[in-house]
Enzyme design. Sequence first.
Site, PDB file in Angstrom:
ATOM      1  N   THR A  26       1.070  -1.373  -0.006  1.00  0.00           N
ATOM      2  CA  THR A  26       0.107   0.348   0.223  1.00  0.00           C
ATOM      3  C   THR A  26       0.621   1.182  -0.006  1.00  0.00           C
ATOM      4  O   THR A  26       0.585   2.355  -0.269  1.00  0.00           O
ATOM      5  CB  THR A  26      -1.121  -0.025   1.289  1.00  0.00           C
ATOM      6  OG1 THR A  26      -1.755  -1.044   1.242  1.00  0.00           O
ATOM      7  CG2 THR A  26      -1.769   1.238   1.394  1.00  0.00           C
ATOM      8  N   SER A  71       1.429  -7.722  -0.965  1.00  0.00           N
ATOM      9  CA  SER A  71       2.275  -8.391  -0.387  1.00  0.00           C
ATOM     10  C   SER A  71       0.782 -10.057   0.061  1.00  0.00           C
ATOM     11  O   SER A  71       2.069 -11.118   0.972  1.00  0.00           O
ATOM     12  CB  SER A  71       2.531  -8.070   1.514  1.00  0.00           C
ATOM     13  OG  SER A  71       0.644  -7.785   1.732  1.00  0.00           O
ATOM     14  N   SER A  72      -0.130  -9.881  -0.318  1.00  0.00           N
ATOM     15  CA  SER A  72      -1.309 -10.809  -0.147  1.00  0.00           C
ATOM     16  C   SER A  72      -0.446 -12.275  -1.739  1.00  0.00           C
ATOM     17  O   SER A  72      -0.989 -13.459  -0.893  1.00  0.00           O
ATOM     18  CB  SER A  72      -2.723 -10.539  -0.081  1.00  0.00           C
ATOM     19  OG  SER A  72      -2.604  -9.966  -1.038  1.00  0.00           O
ATOM     20  N   THR A 104       1.062  -4.665   4.036  1.00  0.00           N
ATOM     21  CA  THR A 104       0.893  -5.798   5.594  1.00  0.00           C
ATOM     22  C   THR A 104      -0.058  -6.529   5.576  1.00  0.00           C
ATOM     23  O   THR A 104       0.205  -7.551   6.573  1.00  0.00           O
ATOM     24  CB  THR A 104       0.494  -4.298   5.950  1.00  0.00           C
ATOM     25  OG1 THR A 104      -1.163  -3.916   5.961  1.00  0.00           O
ATOM     26  CG2 THR A 104       0.633  -2.483   6.492  1.00  0.00           C
ATOM     27  N   ASP A 105      -0.149  -7.477   4.821  1.00  0.00           N
ATOM     28  CA  ASP A 105      -1.325  -8.050   4.758  1.00  0.00           C
ATOM     29  C   ASP A 105      -0.125  -9.532   5.273  1.00  0.00           C
ATOM     30  O   ASP A 105      -0.858 -10.700   5.649  1.00  0.00           O
ATOM     31  CB  ASP A 105      -1.951  -8.579   3.321  1.00  0.00           C
ATOM     32  CG  ASP A 105      -3.050  -7.497   3.066  1.00  0.00           C
ATOM     33  OD1 ASP A 105      -3.256  -6.776   3.943  1.00  0.00           O
ATOM     34  OD2 ASP A 105      -3.513  -8.003   2.290  1.00  0.00           O
TER      35      ASP A 105
END
Length: 321
Positions: A26, A71-72, A104-105
């Site tokens: 993000t 990042s997922s 952040t995921d």
Amino acid sequence: MVVDTVDRMSETSSVSKIAVITTGGTIACTSDANGHLLPTVSGEELLAPIAARFDASEFAFEVHELNRLDSSSMTFADIDELNNRIHQVLEDPAVVGVVVTHGTDSMEETAIAVDTFHTDHRPVIITGAQKPFDHSEADGPGNLFEACIIASDASARNIGVLVVFGHAVIPARGCTKWHTSDELAFATNGPEEPERPDPLKLTQLGETSVEVISAYPGATGAAVEAALAAGAQGLVVEAMGSGNVGSAMGAALGKALDSGVPVVITTRVPRGDVAGAYGGAGGGATLAAKGAIGSRYFRAGQSRVLLAVAIATGQHPATLF
């Protein structure tokens, strides 16, 4: 790609370097015409306003733009690439610290993977953002600035990898994303006095398969059997309570353990340690007696990484937990 954001970085050997490795997330996103977030911001664009706040006669920055991922979508192969780059960057004695920008995921997974193989005394700081780059109240610049400050601070040495986010500084081990949108996105399940086993020699994880299976009331053993049939080398079970599953899933896990497949039991409960106290086919005590390992304060994401590291390096999983 490496971009020198400070032109005078080679003028004198007394200038210390902060290496910034960007991976997307993000913090590097902007909104398209439909309001959807896309990772469009280069590492150089991210860092330019941050580098301007440092004295160029003391610190120079180098940017390593590794990729621009949500990042997922991070895989073990992507983590391998990041670990390889961190170790490469730290071959330069002028580098005093490394900052990694990340979504952040899956930040908690990457943080513990880097920490487990981080044998250098210099800090690696992982940060990101909850709001995109073009948001009027973007939190990324503040997080990145604070991450760079800590990366340059001698007091951050010899303590492993840290997540710096929302004015919090959190050790990688036990770090967990606790809120989907709050700027203080991360918390820790770890003890007040952080624990850190001796880091391991860098090993690639890309060929290691560990599946996470969620337990719920009435769950059968079908998910366990399917994971093993698909080639899983280890299983992490997100159990209920302090580490319990239903009897049908417990029976399937017992068979997996009897066949030599390592099983780690964690919990879906946000806080507290895993403790094998109950009997019965799915009780934590029964599974522990068969060789299942309790994850202690680690939740499913970090437990999966630690079990994968154990499998890839030939370590007994308990030594990493």
